[in-house]
Design an enzyme around this catalytic site. Structure first.
Site, PDB file in Angstrom:
ATOM      1  N   ASP A 327       0.975  -1.173  -0.048  1.00  0.00           N
ATOM      2  CA  ASP A 327       0.081  -0.207  -0.072  1.00  0.00           C
ATOM      3  C   ASP A 327       0.892   1.247   0.080  1.00  0.00           C
ATOM      4  OD1 ASP A 327      -2.872   1.052   0.493  1.00  0.00           O
ATOM      5  OD2 ASP A 327      -1.646   2.041   2.198  1.00  0.00           O
ATOM      6  N   GLU A 358       1.583   0.059  -4.962  1.00  0.00           N
ATOM      7  CA  GLU A 358       0.952   1.292  -5.605  1.00  0.00           C
ATOM      8  C   GLU A 358       2.195   2.425  -5.481  1.00  0.00           C
ATOM      9  OE1 GLU A 358      -3.140   2.046  -3.875  1.00  0.00           O
ATOM     10  OE2 GLU A 358      -1.861   1.981  -2.142  1.00  0.00           O
TER      11      GLU A 358
END
Length: 640
Positions: A327, A358
């Site tokens: 994340d 990400e």
């Protein structure tokens, strides 16, 4: 934003020895890294929540910054916490290296992890890798919660729900659900949204409570609300292992969604152990907030680097996790990410464990000077075994995530068709939008848990009535085209659970803490969306058999032999599909013409994918000399 000034935290000693609690030779050891502390007291408890301590011990400090106590008893299943005095302040905290905990993660638990292994765990192995990695993101609770799934009441919303075999819709025994449904799709990897212990859900609370879980409390402890008994720390561990074993047995690898960029609150076990060491600070000493969650982990500090690397390797070894999705990877530094990749490769074999994330952050962060963040502008500095989500592909296909009315290729936008050339090549040799070393780095997708579902985005941009529940022909066609586009691009396909079933959250963009009835996977909808599900299923099966698409090498881009644009909104690619002998040359067509166009192909071509099906390779050949193009459509043709 960069923190140019070091401080005393950067001078604290590095400790390379064991941390946490350990049972060895009939004794129990407790070790904690807290170099600034003046004293550390250990408290022992019979239970993990309300009871009073039955014993108190002092830890001894060593010059390398760690504290240690040895108790000549086997204290398995005993709970504990620490009272730490640092710079005149008192901190009560769970051990940040805890691997088990009581309810709501407030007290750590001493545990011999071998005693949590379910039967057959030693023989558990990941299934063999297939030609491609097809990643399917799901949330343990939302995927298994609805009663119509046929999953037992005891298991619904919990780890063990994905151990139940041969479940089906309560109103149609021929439609599989749960684990059986996952097997039927043909996916290869299940990406589990956070399964570590997170702080936003009361583990003793209402069963209707829901959160995505991006709120880390105890990084190395499974989430208790997914267990049948959150009061006893060993139960959550055993049941998580049972779920992973069942997924492996079903032929599915398991990816863990990890959130090492921030903690649920600044006042965390890491902060209480060594105040501020694990966090970035702005010049005014306030907490950096590039995560948008109130704090950023200082991954560039040696013990923070070690903590995250240790955590990843712990999950890989103890829980047989097959990959990690990071994340807000754009808040982690490239040295850390490359070290994680190198360590996993060295232990398990090159590329055996997936690593991707990400490549962005929610905002600027006060990273220490000399460290590069692992965002999409630093992909060239990352090992090519570290993947990144391509927001460029996502927005090119369906329009920007930040504007509900923004249009992409499938919903009628005037996109630059030349960008499709980069997208099909997995953005290798791409432009400023996105640029990778090889397709191995690219995660191609159009939806994930964040932002609108694909279906809702298409409804908001195509349907004036915004009737999210109606499975209308126009939106279904656009959905099929969107799926066919990213499934015919080089890279790794990724999809949100339910995307294949027109998943809707009735237009809610950020449903992280919306009620379960908004977030839950709607099994009743799967029956009506069977045509769309079958289309996804056939796309997955076909892609696995097309070398031109699943090639991840640096030379994969050379398979694109030509590219041209036709009419107003049609892009055509010729692809080299060797070593496939039956279909050595392919034509890939993306089209969204406003007015009907007849495309003459010049000779007979065999259809592999069209707007109706992607299963022609199995169901019999369909040959065409021309195509009638109208609206969003994708064709994959093979030369006769």
């Amino acid at each position: 934003m960069r923190n140019r000034n070091g401080n005393y935290l950067d001078t604290l000693p590095y400790y390379a020895g064991p941390l946490g609690s350990e049972i060895r030779d009939g004794s129990t050891y407790f070790r904690l890294w807290a170099p600034s502390a003046s004293s550390v007291e250990l408290f022992l408890y019979k239970e993990g929540s309300e009871c009073a301590s039955f014993r108190r011990e002092s830890l001894n400090k060593y010059s390398d910054g760690h504290w240690e106590a040895r108790i000549d008893e086997d204290l398995e299943y005993t709970y504990y916490d620490y009272l730490i005095f640092t710079n005149g302040n008192e901190y009560r905290t769970i051990d940040p290296y805890a691997v088990s905990a009581g309810v709501n993660g407030r007290r750590a638990m001493v545990i011999d992890l071998r005693h949590t292994d379910p039967e057959g765990w030693e023989e558990d192995r990941a299934p063999e890798r297939q030609n491609d990695d097809i990643i399917y993101e799901l949330h343990v609770k939302d995927f298994t919660y609805q009663r119509f799934s046929g999953i037992s009441d005891r298991a619904r919303g919990r780890f063990i729900a994905l151990t139940e075999e041969n479940t089906h819709l309560t109103f149609d025994e021929n439609f599989p659900t749960g684990l059986s449904y996952l097997k039927s799709l043909g996916i290869t990897h299940v990406q589990l949204m956070p399964i570590y212990d997170y702080g936003s859900i009361d583990e003793k609370g209402n069963d209707f409570d829901f959160n995505w879980g991006y709120d880390p409390e105890n990084y190395n402890v499974p989430e208790g609300s997914y267990s049948t008994d959150a009061e006893h720390g060993e139960v959550r561990i055993r049941e998580l292992k049972e779920m992973i074993r069942a997924l492996h047995k079903a032929g599915l690898r398991v990816v863990m969604d990890v959130v090492y960029n921030h903690t649920y609150r600044l006042d965390s076990p890491l902060f209480r152990t060594e105040p501020w060491y694990f966090y970035r600070q702005n010049a005014d000493k306030s907490a950096s907030n590039g995560s948008g969650c109130g704090n950023d982990i200082a991954t560039e500090r040696p013990m923070a680097h070690r903590y995250i690397l240790d955590s990843v390797l712990f999950w890989a070894e103890e829980y047989h996790i097959d990959g990690f999705r990071f994340d807000l990877m754009g808040l982690l530094d490239t040295r850390l990410m490359n070290d994680i990749r190198e360590s996993l490769d060295r232990i398990y074999g090159k590329g055996e464990k997936l690593v991707y994330g990400e490549p962005w952050a929610a905002g600027g962060t006060a990273v220490k000077e000399g460290f590069q963040l692992a965002d999409k502008y630093a992909l060239s500095l990352l090992d090519d075994g570290i993947g990144a989500f391509s927001d460029s592909t996502r927005d090119l296909i369906k329009g920007s995530n930040f504007d509900s009315k923004s249009l992409g290729f499938v919903n009628g936008g005037n996109v630059d068709l030349h960008l499709l050339r980069h997208a099909v090549a997995g953005w290798m040799n791409g432009d400023w939008h996105f640029r990778t070393k090889s397709a191995n780095q690219t995660i191609e997708y159009v939806s994930c848990h964040d932002d609108w579902t694909l279906w809702d985005k298409l409804k908001l941009s195509l349907d004036p009535k915004e009737d999210f529940l109606q499975l209308d022909e126009k939106t279904v066609k656009a959905n099929k085209a969107a799926a066919a586009m990213y499934f015919t691009m080089q890279g790794r396909p990724f999809m949100l659970s339910g995307e294949e079933a027109a998943r809707t959250k009735v237009g809610i963009k950020n449903s992280y803490n919306s009620p379960i009835f908004i977030n839950r996977f709607d099994w009743t909808r799967t029956k009506d969306a069977k045509e769309l599900i079958d289309y996804y299923r056939s796309l997955i099966a076909t892609r696995k058999r097309i070398p031109a698409l699943y090639d991840k090498s640096e030379k994969a881009i050379d398979r694109i032999k030509s590219f041209e644009t036709l009419y107003k909104r049609t892009a055509v690619f010729l692809l080299d599909n060797h070593p496939d002998e039956k279909y050595p040359s392919l034509m890939l067509i993306y089209s969204n013409e406003e007015k009907p166009v007849t495309m003459q192909l010049g000779k007979l071509w065999t259809v592999l994918i069209d707007p109706d099906s992607a299963s022609y390779m199995d169901s019999g050949e369909k040959d065409v000399k021309e195509l009638y193009l109208e609206g969003p459509e994708v064709y994959l043709l093979a030369s006769k």
